[in-house]
Scaffold this active site. Structure first.
Site, PDB file in Angstrom:
ATOM      1  N   ASP A  17       0.860  -1.187   0.000  1.00  0.00           N
ATOM      2  CA  ASP A  17       0.000   0.000   0.000  1.00  0.00           C
ATOM      3  C   ASP A  17       0.896   1.237   0.000  1.00  0.00           C
ATOM      4  OD1 ASP A  17      -2.195   1.648   0.045  1.00  0.00           O
ATOM      5  OD2 ASP A  17      -2.742   1.258   2.126  1.00  0.00           O
ATOM      6  N   LEU A  18       1.792   1.272  -0.981  1.00  0.00           N
ATOM      7  CA  LEU A  18       2.897   2.237  -0.947  1.00  0.00           C
ATOM      8  C   LEU A  18       2.512   3.566  -1.601  1.00  0.00           C
ATOM      9  CD1 LEU A  18       5.746   2.211   0.204  1.00  0.00           C
ATOM     10  CD2 LEU A  18       6.594   1.612  -2.063  1.00  0.00           C
TER      11      LEU A  18
END
Length: 293
Positions: A198-199
């Site tokens: 979930d960068l």
């Protein structure tokens, strides 16, 4: 510290911090409905996060530990967790710099190349039913990335979007065609990478000492270009420098820039499910570009 049984739903962040650290609480500052900074008697400040979705706290704690085990990127230490509460180290905030960005690129490459048992593999001790943000994310291991990505990342959220009326059935066919063509569009085969998952920019923290830390993972085994595509999608300070450092440590396969949209379909569909039609339009545009490219 290992997980402990929850002490009750009525507990607040200060009590949770005291329970997991064994220290006296001197201050408590809410940052949102689910997150608070808590000051301890020895001067340390910790972050306390509440998660009420089943397995959400366990998944995040396991993800943080799995990323830390790679010895590549900095992540906050986990002081303790239970079904509702996660207590972690606080990162002192700083300013992004080109030097820190290049170092972060090299560290991210090292994280990815530390590997995972399979595409979709959850972190050790992490649940198969995890989350990306507030959206459920099921970790089902697979060996073939194009098939796994279509079946377990793109299509489940496309179906949710159609069922919710955010994407019309006729529009969904363009995304389905991308999934059918993934084997030819995906580029050279790569081994499973250890992903943050979930960068987006909000989960990349720049500290006061010129270091980058990662928080709030949706960690799993995946394709390394997926993390990089999310950095592109939601913006990241000094992104060109991050990519320079990454390429220096672990060069990407030829044509990777043309595949960014493929890897963005997953987070775009997640946002479509969570936040509505604006992201649906963006998803469809990306899918059409992938087919035309």
């Amino acid at each position: 510290m290992t997980a402990r049984p929850a002490s009750g739903d009525a507990e607040g962040p200060g009590a949770a911090a005291a329970r997991f650290t064994g220290r006296r609480v001197t201050a408590e500052r809410p940052l949102s409905g689910a997150l608070a900074e808590v000051g301890l008697g020895d001067g340390q400040v910790v972050m306390v996060k509440r998660g009420d979705q089943p397995g959400a706290v366990r998944a995040e704690a396991a993800g943080l530990r799995w990323l830390a085990d790679a010895g590549a990127v900095r992540v906050p230490a986990v002081y303790g967790h239970d079904r509702h509460w996660l207590v972690t180290e606080r990162v002192p905030s700083g300013t992004p710099s080109a030097r820190a960005a290049a170092r972060f690129g090299r560290e991210l490459a090292a994280l990815h190349t530390s590997g995972a048992p399979a595409f979709g593999a959850p972190p050790p001790d992490g649940p198969a039913d995890a989350y990306i943000g507030l959206a459920p994310m099921r970790n089902v291991p697979g060996t073939d990335w194009p098939r796994w990505y279509a079946e377990h990342r793109v299509l489940p959220y496309l179906r949710r979007a159609v069922d919710g009326g955010t994407v019309r059935s006729a529009e969904a066919t363009v995304v389905e065609r991308v999934c059918e063509r993934l084997p030819e569009l995906a580029g050279p085969a790569e081994p499973p990478a250890r992903l943050h998952g979930d960068l987006w920019n909000g989960n990349v923290l720049w500290d006061a000492h010129g270091q980058v830390w990662l928080i709030d993972p949706a960690a799993h085994g995946g394709h390394r270009e997926t993390d990089l595509a999310m950095l592109h999608l939601f913006g990241c300070p000094q992104l060109d420098r991050v990519l320079d450092g990454y390429q220096e440590a672990a060069p990407l396969a030829d044509g990777w820039r043309g595949r960014v949209g493929l890897h963005q379909l997953f987070p775009l569909l997640v946002h479509t499910v969570l936040f509505g039609r604006g992201y649906a339009e963006q998803t469809l545009a990306v899918a059409r570009a992938a087919l035309a490219g």
